[in-house]
Scaffold this active site. Structure first.
Site, PDB file in Angstrom:
ATOM      1  N   THR A  10       0.845  -1.192   0.000  1.00 50.68           N
ATOM      2  CA  THR A  10       0.000   0.000   0.000  1.00 50.68           C
ATOM      3  C   THR A  10       0.880   1.241   0.000  1.00 50.68           C
ATOM      4  OG1 THR A  10      -1.790   1.185   1.138  1.00 50.68           O
ATOM      5  CG2 THR A  10      -0.171   0.095   2.529  1.00 50.68           C
ATOM      6  N   ASP A  72      -7.421  -5.399   1.413  1.00 45.97           N
ATOM      7  CA  ASP A  72      -8.479  -4.670   0.744  1.00 45.97           C
ATOM      8  C   ASP A  72      -9.544  -4.489   1.795  1.00 45.97           C
ATOM      9  OD1 ASP A  72      -9.087  -3.406  -1.766  1.00 45.97           O
ATOM     10  OD2 ASP A  72     -10.873  -4.648  -1.791  1.00 45.97           O
ATOM     11  N   SER A  73      -9.945  -3.249   1.975  1.00 52.38           N
ATOM     12  CA  SER A  73     -10.889  -2.992   3.044  1.00 52.38           C
ATOM     13  C   SER A  73     -11.797  -1.860   2.641  1.00 52.38           C
ATOM     14  CB  SER A  73     -10.158  -2.665   4.344  1.00 52.38           C
ATOM     15  OG  SER A  73      -9.152  -1.714   4.118  1.00 52.38           O
ATOM     16  N   PHE A 159      -8.483   7.713   9.292  1.00 60.11           N
ATOM     17  CA  PHE A 159      -8.541   8.172   7.903  1.00 60.11           C
ATOM     18  C   PHE A 159      -9.777   7.547   7.275  1.00 60.11           C
ATOM     19  CE2 PHE A 159      -5.685   4.545   8.339  1.00 60.11           C
ATOM     20  CZ  PHE A 159      -6.162   3.637   7.405  1.00 60.11           C
ATOM     21  N   GLY A 160     -10.039   7.856   6.017  1.00 58.70           N
ATOM     22  CA  GLY A 160     -11.187   7.259   5.335  1.00 58.70           C
ATOM     23  C   GLY A 160     -12.503   7.673   5.976  1.00 58.70           C
ATOM     24  N   TYR A 161     -13.340   6.677   6.244  1.00 56.87           N
ATOM     25  CA  TYR A 161     -14.683   6.955   6.776  1.00 56.87           C
ATOM     26  C   TYR A 161     -14.705   6.974   8.305  1.00 56.87           C
ATOM     27  CZ  TYR A 161     -16.163   6.010   1.969  1.00 56.87           C
ATOM     28  OH  TYR A 161     -16.311   6.051   0.611  1.00 56.87           O
ATOM     29  N   LYS A 182      -7.950   1.966  18.720  1.00 60.71           N
ATOM     30  CA  LYS A 182      -8.451   1.652  17.379  1.00 60.71           C
ATOM     31  C   LYS A 182      -7.916   0.283  16.943  1.00 60.71           C
ATOM     32  CE  LYS A 182      -8.489   2.976  12.560  1.00 60.71           C
ATOM     33  NZ  LYS A 182      -7.991   3.809  11.474  1.00 60.71           N
TER      34      LYS A 182
END
Length: 207
Positions: A10, A72-73, A159-161, A182
């Protein structure tokens, strides 16, 4: 050192940090895609998280001739048929609504505008795939974490959602959690712990 070389497949700095933290920073000779900018990206054509994780692990393992671990997430939101799913990172782009985390979050909020709170259930999904230098998939694992989508972002971490993903039992979003917490409860933290167990079972770092 006789350490095994392991590529984290990544360019996402947040993910790179999580992988190293969770799998042991001193355990492997780490590498990631930021150090290999010239490698062409994998063509993520899979319909599922698992297919895409395997495509990425295989692609980068073969390209660089080393063990590669890919994830992959994404986010599955029940009210919109499990979307954005495998398209989580490119959700806004696919709808000509901008690009990146902020635009992805704004689009999701718009799509859920008329969905009442009890129906805003969602889960984060993470699938990890490990390929050997010959591009064979040796291990995969999957984990999920359940929550629901708020009506406005909260918190500055992650990060992300993460700012929209709310845990009822903790009373906060993923973005409001300290990193250690987390890792403890997140889909990627759980999947990485499982992957570490699987790697231990086959004595991976002894190879």
């Amino acid at each position: 050192t006789g350490q095994m070389k392991l590529l984290i497949a990544t360019q996402n700095k947040g993910k790179i940090r999580e992988f190293r933290d969770m799998l042991g920073a001193d355990r492997f000779e780490w590498s990631d895609l930021l150090q290999h900018p010239d490698v062409p990206p994998a063509d993520e054509t899979g319909q599922t998280f698992r297919e895409n994780a395997c495509i990425k692990a295989r692609h980068y393992a073969l390209a660089l001739g080393m063990w590669a671990l890919a994830d992959d997430s994404g986010l599955e939101v029940d009210a919109i048929d499990g979307n954005p799913g495998v398209h989580s990172a490119r959700w806004a782009e696919m709808h000509n609504a901008g690009k990146g985390d902020v635009d992805n979050n704004l689009l999701l909020l718009r799509q859920l505008e008329n969905v009442d709170d009890p129906r805003r259930t969602a889960r984060f999904v993470c699938v990890l795939a490990l390929a050997n230098p010959e591009g064979q998939i040796i291990l995969t694992c999957r984990d999920t974490v359940e929550g629901r989508i708020l009506r406005a972002p909260r918190g500055t971490g992650g990060f992300g959602y993460d700012p929209l993903f709310y845990f009822d039992e903790l009373g906060c979003t993923t973005a409001e959690l300290p990193p250690g917490k987390k890792h403890e409860i997140s889909h990627r933290g759980n999947a990485l712990r499982r992957m570490r167990e699987l790697m231990d079972e086959i004595n991976l770092d002894q190879r």
